[in-house]
Design an enzyme around this catalytic site. Structure first.
Site, PDB file in Angstrom:
ATOM      1  N   ARG A 101       0.882  -1.187   0.000  1.00 37.25           N
ATOM      2  CA  ARG A 101       0.000   0.000   0.000  1.00 37.25           C
ATOM      3  C   ARG A 101       0.899   1.211   0.000  1.00 37.25           C
ATOM      4  O   ARG A 101       1.665   1.411   0.949  1.00 37.25           O
ATOM      5  CB  ARG A 101      -0.923  -0.008   1.226  1.00 37.25           C
ATOM      6  CG  ARG A 101      -1.683   1.302   1.388  1.00 37.25           C
ATOM      7  CD  ARG A 101      -2.832   1.237   2.373  1.00 37.25           C
ATOM      8  NE  ARG A 101      -3.944   0.467   1.846  1.00 37.25           N
ATOM      9  CZ  ARG A 101      -5.186   0.520   2.323  1.00 37.25           C
ATOM     10  NH1 ARG A 101      -5.473   1.299   3.356  1.00 37.25           N
ATOM     11  NH2 ARG A 101      -6.133  -0.217   1.791  1.00 37.25           N
ATOM     12  N   HIS A 128      -7.126   0.702  -6.661  1.00 38.30           N
ATOM     13  CA  HIS A 128      -7.364  -0.211  -5.539  1.00 38.30           C
ATOM     14  C   HIS A 128      -8.008  -1.475  -6.119  1.00 38.30           C
ATOM     15  O   HIS A 128      -9.200  -1.736  -5.916  1.00 38.30           O
ATOM     16  CB  HIS A 128      -8.284   0.476  -4.522  1.00 38.30           C
ATOM     17  CG  HIS A 128      -8.271  -0.128  -3.156  1.00 38.30           C
ATOM     18  ND1 HIS A 128      -7.470  -1.206  -2.805  1.00 38.30           N
ATOM     19  CD2 HIS A 128      -8.990   0.172  -2.035  1.00 38.30           C
ATOM     20  CE1 HIS A 128      -7.681  -1.513  -1.529  1.00 38.30           C
ATOM     21  NE2 HIS A 128      -8.595  -0.699  -1.042  1.00 38.30           N
ATOM     22  N   GLN A 131      -9.988  -4.086  -3.964  1.00 38.05           N
ATOM     23  CA  GLN A 131     -11.293  -3.571  -3.539  1.00 38.05           C
ATOM     24  C   GLN A 131     -12.327  -3.755  -4.661  1.00 38.05           C
ATOM     25  O   GLN A 131     -13.429  -4.272  -4.437  1.00 38.05           O
ATOM     26  CB  GLN A 131     -11.166  -2.080  -3.205  1.00 38.05           C
ATOM     27  CG  GLN A 131     -12.465  -1.430  -2.777  1.00 38.05           C
ATOM     28  CD  GLN A 131     -12.920  -1.878  -1.411  1.00 38.05           C
ATOM     29  OE1 GLN A 131     -12.179  -1.808  -0.455  1.00 38.05           O
ATOM     30  NE2 GLN A 131     -14.154  -2.353  -1.311  1.00 38.05           N
ATOM     31  N   ASP A 221     -17.657   6.901  -1.817  1.00 41.63           N
ATOM     32  CA  ASP A 221     -16.424   6.818  -1.024  1.00 41.63           C
ATOM     33  C   ASP A 221     -16.200   8.203  -0.428  1.00 41.63           C
ATOM     34  O   ASP A 221     -16.880   9.173  -0.802  1.00 41.63           O
ATOM     35  CB  ASP A 221     -15.268   6.401  -1.957  1.00 41.63           C
ATOM     36  CG  ASP A 221     -13.962   6.142  -1.213  1.00 41.63           C
ATOM     37  OD1 ASP A 221     -13.969   6.078   0.034  1.00 41.63           O
ATOM     38  OD2 ASP A 221     -12.908   6.018  -1.894  1.00 41.63           O
ATOM     39  N   CYS A 261     -16.550   1.391   0.110  1.00 39.54           N
ATOM     40  CA  CYS A 261     -15.344   0.594   0.373  1.00 39.54           C
ATOM     41  C   CYS A 261     -14.952   0.659   1.840  1.00 39.54           C
ATOM     42  O   CYS A 261     -14.262  -0.224   2.333  1.00 39.54           O
ATOM     43  CB  CYS A 261     -14.207   1.052  -0.521  1.00 39.54           C
ATOM     44  SG  CYS A 261     -13.870   2.823  -0.386  1.00 39.54           S
ATOM     45  N   ARG A 289     -13.616  -9.049   0.915  1.00 37.89           N
ATOM     46  CA  ARG A 289     -12.218  -8.714   0.616  1.00 37.89           C
ATOM     47  C   ARG A 289     -11.345  -9.938   0.877  1.00 37.89           C
ATOM     48  O   ARG A 289     -10.454 -10.265   0.093  1.00 37.89           O
ATOM     49  CB  ARG A 289     -11.747  -7.545   1.496  1.00 37.89           C
ATOM     50  CG  ARG A 289     -12.439  -6.212   1.262  1.00 37.89           C
ATOM     51  CD  ARG A 289     -12.066  -5.609  -0.067  1.00 37.89           C
ATOM     52  NE  ARG A 289     -10.634  -5.521  -0.242  1.00 37.89           N
ATOM     53  CZ  ARG A 289      -9.856  -4.534   0.248  1.00 37.89           C
ATOM     54  NH1 ARG A 289     -10.410  -3.528   0.895  1.00 37.89           N
ATOM     55  NH2 ARG A 289      -8.554  -4.537   0.057  1.00 37.89           N
TER      56      ARG A 289
HETATM   57  N1   CP Z   1     -11.419  -0.452   1.973  1.00 39.12           N
HETATM   58  C1   CP Z   1     -10.151  -0.529   2.429  1.00 39.12           C
HETATM   59  O1   CP Z   1      -9.193  -0.758   1.683  1.00 39.12           O
HETATM   60  O2   CP Z   1     -10.067  -0.364   3.779  1.00 39.12           O
HETATM   61  P1   CP Z   1      -8.710  -0.178   4.590  1.00 39.12           P
HETATM   62  O3   CP Z   1      -8.158   1.162   4.220  1.00 39.12           O
HETATM   63  O4   CP Z   1      -9.130  -0.250   6.039  1.00 39.12           O
HETATM   64  O5   CP Z   1      -7.769  -1.281   4.222  1.00 39.12           O
HETATM   65  N1  NVA Z   2     -10.338   6.509  -1.565  1.00 39.83           N
HETATM   66  C1  NVA Z   2      -9.974   6.079  -0.247  1.00 39.83           C
HETATM   67  C2  NVA Z   2     -10.153   4.597  -0.132  1.00 39.83           C
HETATM   68  C3  NVA Z   2      -9.818   4.005   1.211  1.00 39.83           C
HETATM   69  C4  NVA Z   2      -9.970   2.526   1.235  1.00 39.83           C
HETATM   70  C5  NVA Z   2      -8.545   6.482   0.055  1.00 39.83           C
HETATM   71  O1  NVA Z   2      -7.682   6.335  -0.825  1.00 39.83           O
HETATM   72  O2  NVA Z   2      -8.289   6.960   1.161  1.00 39.83           O
END
Ligand code: CP
Ligand code: NVA
Length: 306
Positions: A101, A128, A131, A221, A261, A289
Site C-alpha cells: 500500500r 485499488h 477492492q 467513497d 469501500c 475482501r
Molecule cells: N477499503 C479498504 O481498503 O479499507 P482499509 O483502508 O481499512 O484497508
Molecule cells: N479513496 C480512499 C479509499 C480508502 C480505502 C482512500 O484512498 O483513502
C-alpha cells in the site's frame, strides 16, 4: 512475473477465474473447512498508509490457506537504507508474495519491475484493484449475475472509482459516475476502456440523479482520500450536493444495493440512514475482501509457478 497492480493487468477470463476460486474457498470456509493449500508460503506486507480491511483480510486469508504473513514496518527502511531495486530483489528472494500500500502508484510499479515474486497493489493514489474485485464479486452475490447490471458511483473519481471503472468494463457492467465539476476522471479514461471493450457502457455526468437512474448498485467513497486531508474543507463544500441520502437511493432501481469501500465519514458522503439500511451491503462487501484476495493469491501463485 504476474503482478496485480491495477485491473488493467487482468483479463475478463482471469477475473472470472479469481471469482471461481474465491467462491469455492468462501463456501468451504463457511462450512468450517480451511484447506492448507499454501503451507510454508510467506507473504510480506508494506503499508505506507493506515488500513483495517486490506491488511487484516490479507493476513487472515493467508493464515487460512496454511501460509504466514509479516507486516513490515519502518525498521526495514524502505526508501531510506538502500536503493529501491536492491530492496525489491532482496525482499522477493525471501518471501513468496508482497502486498504493497503506497502513497504513490509509481512506487509500486517501480518495485514490481524489480521484484521476482508477485506484487499486489493494496491501494495507491491511483488504483485499488483488490477492492474493486471484491465489490464486483459482492454485486454478483447480491444480484445473481453481473450481466445487464449498472453500478452508479456518486462522488470523487478516485482510486477506488478508477479500479471499479476498469472492473465494470471487464465484466460488462454499466459504470455511471456523477462527480462535481473539476473532480472527473482523466479525459483519456473512457477511450482507453472503449479501446479494449468496444461495447463499453459508460455514463459520466455531474448529476447524481442521472447517474443512479436504473442503477442496481449505488456506490460512494470519502470526499477526501488519504493524503488529501489538506483539501478536506474545500471538498466538503464542493461535494455537498453529492451525499448519498435515502431520498437519492429511492431514485435507483428498486432493490438497489448500497456499497462503500469503507472507512466512511458518516454524515458527509453518506447518511446513517443509508449506511444502516437493509439496502446496505457494506459488511458483506468488506468480508468478501478476504475471500476474493484468497482467490487472487491462489491465482497469482499458480501463474508464477511459485
Ligand atoms: N477499503 C479498504 O481498503 O479499507 P482499509 O483502508 O481499512 O484497508
Ligand atoms: N479513496 C480512499 C479509499 C480508502 C480505502 C482512500 O484512498 O483513502
Amino acid at each position: 512475473m504476474r503482478h496485480l497492480l491495477s485491473l488493467v493487468d487482468v483479463t475478463t477470463d482471469e477475473i472470472s477465474r479469481i471469482f471461481a476460486i474465491a467462491e469455492d474457498l468462501k463456501s468451504k470456509y463457511r462450512n468450517g473447512v480451511r484447506e492448507s493449500l499454501l503451507p510454508g508460503r510467506v507473504m510480506a506486507l508494506i503499508f505506507e498508509k493506515p488500513s483495517l480491511r486490506t491488511r487484516v483480510s490479507f493476513q487472515a486469508g493467508m493464515t487460512h490457506l496454511g501460509g504466514s504473513s509479516m507486516m513490515l514496518g519502518d525498521d526495514v527502511g524502505f526508501g531510506k537504507r538502500e536503493r529501491a531495486d536492491d530492496f525489491a530483489r532482496v525482499l522477493s528472494e525471501l518471501v513468496d508474495l508482497i502486498v504493497w500500500r503506497s502513497k504513490r502508484h509509481e512506487t509500486v510499479q517501480e518495485f514490481a519491475q524489480h521484484a521476482t515474486c508477485p506484487v499486489i497493489n493494496g491501494l495507491t493514489d491511483r488504483a485499488h484493484p483488490c477492492q474493486a474485485l471484491a465489490d464486483l464479486f459482492t454485486l454478483r452475490e447480491c444480484t445473481g449475475t453481473l450481466e445487464g447490471m449498472k453500478l452508479a458511483w456518486v462522488g470523487d473519481a478516485n482510486n477506488v472509482a478508477r479500479s471499479l471503472a476498469w472492473g465494470c468494463a471487464r465484466m460488462g457492467v454499466h459504470f455511471a459516475i456523477a462527480t462535481p465539476i473539476g473532480y472527473e476522471f482523466e479525459s483519456t479514461l473512457p477511450d482507453e476502456l472503449q479501446h479494449e471493450h468496444p461495447d463499453l457502457q459508460w455514463t459520466a455526468t455531474h448529476d447524481p440523479q442521472e447517474a443512479i437512474r436504473d442503477a442496481h448498485c449505488v456506490y460512494t467513497d470519502v470526499w477526501a482520500s488519504m493524503g488529501q486531508e489538506g483539501q478536506q474543507q474545500q471538498r466538503r463544500r464542493d461535494f455537498a450536493a453529492y451525499q448519498v441520502t435515502g431520498e437519492l437511493m429511492r431514485k435507483a432501481s428498486p432493490n438497489a444495493v448500497f456499497m462503500h469501500c469503507l472507512p466512511a465519514r458518516r454524515g458527509e458522503e453518506v447518511t446513517d440512514e443509508v449506511m444502516d439500511s437493509p439496502a446496505s451491503v457494506i459488511v458483506q462487501q468488506a468480508g468478501n475482501r478476504m475471500h476474493v484476495q484468497k482467490g487472487i493469491i491462489m491465482w497469482l501463485l499458480g501463474q508464477s509457478g511459485q
